[in-house]
Design a protein around this motif. Structure first.
Motif, PDB file in Angstrom:
ATOM      1  N   ALA A 294      12.583   2.443  -0.905  1.00  0.00           N
ATOM      2  CA  ALA A 294      12.053   2.677   0.436  1.00  0.00           C
ATOM      3  C   ALA A 294      11.553   1.402   1.105  1.00  0.00           C
ATOM      4  O   ALA A 294      10.979   1.462   2.184  1.00  0.00           O
ATOM      5  CB  ALA A 294      10.921   3.700   0.378  1.00  0.00           C
TER       6      ALA A 294
ATOM      7  N   GLY B  47       6.957   3.413  -1.450  1.00  0.00           N
ATOM      8  CA  GLY B  47       7.371   2.262  -0.656  1.00  0.00           C
ATOM      9  C   GLY B  47       6.671   0.982  -1.065  1.00  0.00           C
ATOM     10  O   GLY B  47       7.300  -0.072  -1.192  1.00  0.00           O
TER      11      GLY B  47
ATOM     12  N   ARG C  34       7.238   7.737   2.709  1.00  0.00           N
ATOM     13  CA  ARG C  34       7.241   7.521   1.263  1.00  0.00           C
ATOM     14  C   ARG C  34       6.327   6.350   0.945  1.00  0.00           C
ATOM     15  O   ARG C  34       6.714   5.377   0.292  1.00  0.00           O
ATOM     16  CB  ARG C  34       8.657   7.232   0.764  1.00  0.00           C
TER      17      ARG C  34
END
Length: 243
Positions: free
Chosen positions: A30, A52, A48
């Motif tokens: 991500a 992330g 996310r």
């Protein structure tokens, strides 16, 4: 302009890296970031967030710098804060001096009284550009930053004394950045001419110009307002060091 294109300005880094700057991107899960030497800007998918940040740490490696554009969620406490800068995101509304053909590089009437014209800067100009950035500190600029878009400059006696260029490129937009003038050449309208020349190029492609400016720089804000830019929103730029 459709609402989706305006919303792209909420994540200009991510939208650029997943779109027109994909050839300059690297990613893990991500997280996405520019290639080294191009820019230090990174983005994580907000939906996310936890994953992330972990993905970004893996992407950049330990102890590396992440330059975040107005990320709404802070990283885990193991990330070291480096800086916080308040700024404005401004978009061109077309209500100021409209860019036109005379702002194009090398146009017959694009020179000032000293004969200095707006010129396009190529790869051979990068050393001069880096020197000008070092003297004027307009913001992040690296050896490969000119690969992000077109950069224009003004020379005086052959010496580069002012420049500005295109940076982030989310769908429907192009950011004007690195607007700077050497101390000895200030007060001659170089910045305004370069911004207008870039705006002319951007609008001719059917896109809209936008830019970011520090709240602590009221002179620059006033210049951009005169050129037809208005504030879309306030933003907070943050830098972090990965764990």
């Amino acid at each position: 302009m459709v609402s989706g294109e305006v919303a792209a300005l909420d994540d200009p880094v991510g939208e650029s890296l997943r779109g027109r700057h994909a050839h300059l991107a690297r990613s893990v899960g991500a997280a996405v970031s520019y290639l080294p030497g191009v820019a230090t800007f990174s983005a994580v998918a907000c939906e996310r967030t936890a994953a992330g940040w972990a993905d970004l740490a893996r992407l950049l490696g330990p102890g590396e710098f992440a330059d975040m554009f107005n990320c709404p969620v802070l990283p885990p406490p193991t990330w070291e804060p480096v800086f916080v800068l308040e700024g404005l995101q401004m978009t061109w509304s077309g209500n100021g001096r409209p860019p036109g053909p005379s702002d194009a590089p090398d146009a017959p009437d694009a020179s000032d009284a000293s004969g200095n014209g707006v010129v396009e800067l190529g790869a051979d100009s990068v050393p001069e550009m880096l020197d000008l950035v070092e003297r004027t500190k307009p913001g992040p600029f690296w050896p490969r930053t000119p690969e992000l878009g077109t950069y224009l400059g003004i020379r005086d006696g052959g010496k580069l004394v002012a420049m500005a260029g295109e940076r982030l490129r989310p769908p429907g937009w192009t950011e004007i950045s690195a607007v700077c003038t050497a101390p000895e050449a200030r007060g001659q309208g170089h910045a305004a001419r370069l911004v207008s020349a870039l705006a002319a190029r951007i609008t001719s492609r059917g896109e809209r110009p936008f830019l970011h400016v520090a709240l602590s720089n009221p002179a620059a804000i006033a210049l951009y307002e005169r050129a037809g830019f208005s504030t879309r929103r306030q933003v907070t730029f943050r830098g972090f060091r990965t764990p």
